[in-house]
Design an enzyme around this catalytic site. Sequence first.
Site, PDB file in Angstrom:
ATOM      1  N   ASP A  28     -69.037 -43.288 -48.635  1.00 53.64           N
ATOM      2  CA  ASP A  28     -68.785 -44.557 -47.960  1.00 53.64           C
ATOM      3  C   ASP A  28     -67.566 -44.437 -47.053  1.00 53.64           C
ATOM      4  OD1 ASP A  28     -69.025 -47.383 -47.413  1.00 53.64           O
ATOM      5  OD2 ASP A  28     -67.333 -47.687 -48.763  1.00 53.64           O
TER       6      ASP A  28
ATOM      7  N   ASP B 250     -69.352 -48.185 -40.086  1.00 55.33           N
ATOM      8  CA  ASP B 250     -69.638 -48.503 -41.486  1.00 55.33           C
ATOM      9  C   ASP B 250     -70.935 -47.844 -41.913  1.00 55.33           C
ATOM     10  OD1 ASP B 250     -69.967 -49.602 -43.998  1.00 55.33           O
ATOM     11  OD2 ASP B 250     -69.437 -51.629 -43.401  1.00 55.33           O
TER      12      ASP B 250
END
Length: 445
Positions: A327, A128
């Site tokens: 992202d 992440d």
Amino acid sequence: MQCTPPFYLLPLISTMAATALLLPVLLLSASVAATVVAESCRSWPDDADTLPILHIHGKCSPFAAPSTSSWPDTVMHMANNDPARLAYLANLATVVPIASAQQILHTGNYIVRAKFGTPGQLMFMVLDTSNDAAWVPCTNCSGCPSTPSAASFTPNSSSTYAPLPCTVPACTQARLPSCVSGLCYFNQSYGGDSSFSAVLSQDTLRLAMDLISNYTFGCVRSAAGGSLPPQGLLGLGRGPASLLSQAGMLYQRTFSYCLPSFKSYYFSGSLRLGPASQPKHIRTTPLLTSSHRPSLYYANLTAISIGALLVPVPGFNPLTGAGTIIDSGTVISRFVAPVYEAVRDEFKRVVAGPFSPLGAFDTCFPAPMDVPTVTLHFEGLDLVLPAENVLIHASEGSLACLAMAATPGDVNLALNVIANLQQQNHRLLFDLPNARLGIAREACN
């Protein structure tokens, strides 16, 4: 006496005979295919300088999708969770702490293998880029998901494990921490209907051949709700608790990854840590920082072109956090409504439909069909997206959808998000010391 079957059974008997002859071949082919996949999944050595990246529901992942769901439908279902991911990103208004009782955490779609403790215990952790946290489910966790393939970390089996007391500075980074028998605990909301409690801990983290001593992470002890995933989380954000910060000079705040295509989910992409193994010649754009959301990776996206139409994109604002981020945890790219609507309307004009909505997608049409070229214009870098990075296909390939959407209207977030579907089969280089983002086409599988 020889018995001749009725004429109307002859085709059936012929078909049965052919099937009997083909069945061993079909079984052999299936067996060979399964062996190839199994060998590919086992062929990653721990002494390599590159970590495999697996899609969380891919064939080599222990968290494979339910057999009742087709692979395209599984991916499209994951895209339906993007608005919650956007809401999570909207709440990152300060330095991301190790955990927060007020944040709702939504993890990503790709996992890497890591080993915690001494001796190392294999864990699968979500990659992440928009999170600094690290946490793993621990044994005897009350309410944690229990699956045969998901491993839990056993602190008692590690000679280097240490729970951290409430007095350590890292405990103050967690919002609303609690002190239980002198140990630092924190709570984390997850998925809107779930939460977990973890004790702040330290142990040795091994990534490939690299050992990082005294790595701070959360050892999950209890969980409530139904959406907590069984895997852990490895944050690659820019904050003080992230892997890049905790590794010190080992990786020199530099990494790159290549995400495998949804079309080739049997195999893996790759994560490279440190400057030594990075591509020497790669196109770059400035990597920007926002004081409003300092853990996120910003780039200056100036425009999007679709066919002959150029759509300007509002500029980066470091004070408000408005702009474009990269992202790994969002499935399809999101753009502020005026930008997305201009791109979508031009797409519809060129493709000419007919169009229908499907889940998170508002522009779906019968496949196959020629689509216009989409280019992302960054400062100093133009990224031409192949069709596989523009479209997502529904079950059986009969329907294709534009794999982009508008930022949800109920999210107070002036962000554009370049998501993982648009990143697939590209190597993205995050070079923090030189403040640059590199992007290059690469066959990740």
